[in-house]
Motif scaffolding. Structure first.
Motif, PDB file in Angstrom:
ATOM      1  N   THR A  13    -151.763  39.929 -29.687  1.00  0.00           N
ATOM      2  CA  THR A  13    -150.930  40.900 -30.410  1.00  0.00           C
ATOM      3  C   THR A  13    -151.747  42.054 -30.969  1.00  0.00           C
ATOM      4  O   THR A  13    -151.183  43.020 -31.456  1.00  0.00           O
ATOM      5  CB  THR A  13    -150.164  40.222 -31.565  1.00  0.00           C
ATOM      6  N   GLY A  14    -153.062  41.952 -30.905  1.00  0.00           N
ATOM      7  CA  GLY A  14    -153.933  43.030 -31.397  1.00  0.00           C
ATOM      8  C   GLY A  14    -154.314  43.975 -30.276  1.00  0.00           C
ATOM      9  O   GLY A  14    -153.783  43.912 -29.165  1.00  0.00           O
ATOM     10  N   LYS A  15    -155.233  44.832 -30.572  1.00  0.00           N
ATOM     11  CA  LYS A  15    -155.682  45.831 -29.596  1.00  0.00           C
ATOM     12  C   LYS A  15    -156.306  45.161 -28.373  1.00  0.00           C
ATOM     13  O   LYS A  15    -157.082  44.225 -28.496  1.00  0.00           O
ATOM     14  CB  LYS A  15    -156.714  46.766 -30.230  1.00  0.00           C
ATOM     15  N   PHE A  16    -155.969  45.670 -27.200  1.00  0.00           N
ATOM     16  CA  PHE A  16    -156.575  45.218 -25.959  1.00  0.00           C
ATOM     17  C   PHE A  16    -157.898  45.946 -25.774  1.00  0.00           C
ATOM     18  O   PHE A  16    -157.994  47.146 -26.029  1.00  0.00           O
ATOM     19  CB  PHE A  16    -155.669  45.553 -24.778  1.00  0.00           C
ATOM     20  N   ASP A  17    -158.904  45.214 -25.281  1.00  0.00           N
ATOM     21  CA  ASP A  17    -160.144  45.868 -24.884  1.00  0.00           C
ATOM     22  C   ASP A  17    -160.075  46.121 -23.371  1.00  0.00           C
ATOM     23  O   ASP A  17    -159.091  45.768 -22.711  1.00  0.00           O
ATOM     24  CB  ASP A  17    -161.373  45.048 -25.291  1.00  0.00           C
ATOM     25  N   GLU A  18    -161.108  46.714 -22.826  1.00  0.00           N
ATOM     26  CA  GLU A  18    -161.117  47.072 -21.400  1.00  0.00           C
ATOM     27  C   GLU A  18    -160.942  45.843 -20.510  1.00  0.00           C
ATOM     28  O   GLU A  18    -160.237  45.893 -19.498  1.00  0.00           O
ATOM     29  CB  GLU A  18    -162.422  47.805 -21.060  1.00  0.00           C
ATOM     30  N   ASN A  19    -161.555  44.715 -20.883  1.00  0.00           N
ATOM     31  CA  ASN A  19    -161.411  43.487 -20.096  1.00  0.00           C
ATOM     32  C   ASN A  19    -159.970  42.986 -20.096  1.00  0.00           C
ATOM     33  O   ASN A  19    -159.470  42.526 -19.071  1.00  0.00           O
ATOM     34  CB  ASN A  19    -162.348  42.390 -20.621  1.00  0.00           C
ATOM     35  N   ASN A  20    -159.306  43.081 -21.259  1.00  0.00           N
ATOM     36  CA  ASN A  20    -157.897  42.671 -21.331  1.00  0.00           C
ATOM     37  C   ASN A  20    -157.039  43.527 -20.410  1.00  0.00           C
ATOM     38  O   ASN A  20    -156.173  43.011 -19.696  1.00  0.00           O
ATOM     39  CB  ASN A  20    -157.359  42.789 -22.758  1.00  0.00           C
ATOM     40  N   TYR A  21    -157.275  44.838 -20.449  1.00  0.00           N
ATOM     41  CA  TYR A  21    -156.503  45.732 -19.589  1.00  0.00           C
ATOM     42  C   TYR A  21    -156.764  45.438 -18.119  1.00  0.00           C
ATOM     43  O   TYR A  21    -155.830  45.385 -17.311  1.00  0.00           O
ATOM     44  CB  TYR A  21    -156.812  47.206 -19.888  1.00  0.00           C
ATOM     45  N   ASP A  22    -158.025  45.240 -17.771  1.00  0.00           N
ATOM     46  CA  ASP A  22    -158.351  44.924 -16.374  1.00  0.00           C
ATOM     47  C   ASP A  22    -157.640  43.651 -15.928  1.00  0.00           C
ATOM     48  O   ASP A  22    -157.086  43.592 -14.830  1.00  0.00           O
ATOM     49  CB  ASP A  22    -159.863  44.762 -16.191  1.00  0.00           C
ATOM     50  N   GLU A  23    -157.644  42.649 -16.797  1.00  0.00           N
ATOM     51  CA  GLU A  23    -157.006  41.383 -16.448  1.00  0.00           C
ATOM     52  C   GLU A  23    -155.492  41.536 -16.308  1.00  0.00           C
ATOM     53  O   GLU A  23    -154.901  41.107 -15.318  1.00  0.00           O
ATOM     54  CB  GLU A  23    -157.328  40.314 -17.495  1.00  0.00           C
ATOM     55  N   ILE A  24    -154.855  42.155 -17.280  1.00  0.00           N
ATOM     56  CA  ILE A  24    -153.395  42.270 -17.249  1.00  0.00           C
ATOM     57  C   ILE A  24    -152.936  43.167 -16.099  1.00  0.00           C
ATOM     58  O   ILE A  24    -151.877  42.939 -15.508  1.00  0.00           O
ATOM     59  CB  ILE A  24    -152.823  42.725 -18.620  1.00  0.00           C
ATOM     60  N   HIS A  25    -153.727  44.164 -15.756  1.00  0.00           N
ATOM     61  CA  HIS A  25    -153.362  45.048 -14.647  1.00  0.00           C
ATOM     62  C   HIS A  25    -153.311  44.303 -13.315  1.00  0.00           C
ATOM     63  O   HIS A  25    -152.611  44.732 -12.392  1.00  0.00           O
ATOM     64  CB  HIS A  25    -154.323  46.223 -14.555  1.00  0.00           C
ATOM     65  N   ASN A  26    -154.011  43.187 -13.212  1.00  0.00           N
ATOM     66  CA  ASN A  26    -153.990  42.397 -11.974  1.00  0.00           C
ATOM     67  C   ASN A  26    -152.657  41.710 -11.718  1.00  0.00           C
ATOM     68  O   ASN A  26    -152.387  41.295 -10.597  1.00  0.00           O
ATOM     69  CB  ASN A  26    -155.099  41.334 -12.014  1.00  0.00           C
ATOM     70  N   HIS A  27    -151.803  41.605 -12.738  1.00  0.00           N
ATOM     71  CA  HIS A  27    -150.578  40.821 -12.533  1.00  0.00           C
ATOM     72  C   HIS A  27    -149.667  41.422 -11.473  1.00  0.00           C
ATOM     73  O   HIS A  27    -148.963  40.684 -10.782  1.00  0.00           O
ATOM     74  CB  HIS A  27    -149.824  40.595 -13.845  1.00  0.00           C
ATOM     75  N   THR A  28    -149.679  42.742 -11.291  1.00  0.00           N
ATOM     76  CA  THR A  28    -148.815  43.335 -10.262  1.00  0.00           C
ATOM     77  C   THR A  28    -149.283  42.946  -8.861  1.00  0.00           C
ATOM     78  O   THR A  28    -148.466  42.632  -8.000  1.00  0.00           O
ATOM     79  CB  THR A  28    -148.756  44.865 -10.391  1.00  0.00           C
ATOM     80  N   THR A  29    -150.595  42.938  -8.659  1.00  0.00           N
ATOM     81  CA  THR A  29    -151.149  42.532  -7.366  1.00  0.00           C
ATOM     82  C   THR A  29    -150.944  41.038  -7.145  1.00  0.00           C
ATOM     83  O   THR A  29    -150.613  40.609  -6.033  1.00  0.00           O
ATOM     84  CB  THR A  29    -152.642  42.893  -7.292  1.00  0.00           C
TER      85      THR A  29
END
Length: 159
Positions: free
Chosen positions: A27-43
């Protein structure tokens, strides 16, 4: 085709099953690793669906592509040699799923992504949607007008 859109809407985030639970529940701020990980869900969604539900897979992989800072950066080719009209339908459905996904996240999640840690009001959600998706203003207004998206409780539909 409401059935095709329903399936795509139900399955578009199935790839999140392969994302770490800690990232999904953050629920807090995402760091770059969080964004990279979550962005993979579409693929991941695309790969899980492409051999069984190719039409839904093509929508799932595109549902964040049309957003500000959309992803994935490069889209896979369509699963089948669809007609130009069918490719346009896939893209339109991906936009609808994207808006519904954004609306759901903005309306239901408690996080600090848009300021203090709290749920946004219905008015704030609508303002944010229009601000973040100015190229979809007509579609967003139509979704509110048709009461698919809700204004404040008791408000008449947006004209």
């Amino acid at each position: 085709d409401s059935k095709a859109l329903l399936y795509a809407g139900l399955l578009h985030d199935i790839g999140k099953a392969l994302i770490m639970k800690e990232t999904l529940q953050k629920t807090g701020k995402f760091d770059e690793n969080n964004y990279d990980e979550i962005h993979n869900h579409t693929t991941f969604s695309y790969r899980l669906l492409r051999d069984i539900y190719p039409f839904s897979a093509d929508i799932a992989v595109r549902h964040h592509y049309y957003q500000d800072k959309g992803y994935p950066e490069t889209l896979p080719t369509y699963n089948k040699p669809y007609s130009k009209a069918t490719r346009a339908t896939i893209d339109f459905y991906a936009m609808i799923v994207s808006l519904a996904d954004f609306y759901d996240a903005a309306k239901t999640r408690i996080n600090d992504k848009h300021g203090e840690k709290r749920k946004l009001t219905a008015t704030e959600v609508k303002t944010l949607m229009l601000e973040k998706h100015p190229h979809f203003t007509k579609l967003i207004e139509d979704l509110y007008h048709d009461t698919i998206f809700e204004d404040e409780p008791g408000d008449p539909p947006t004209k």
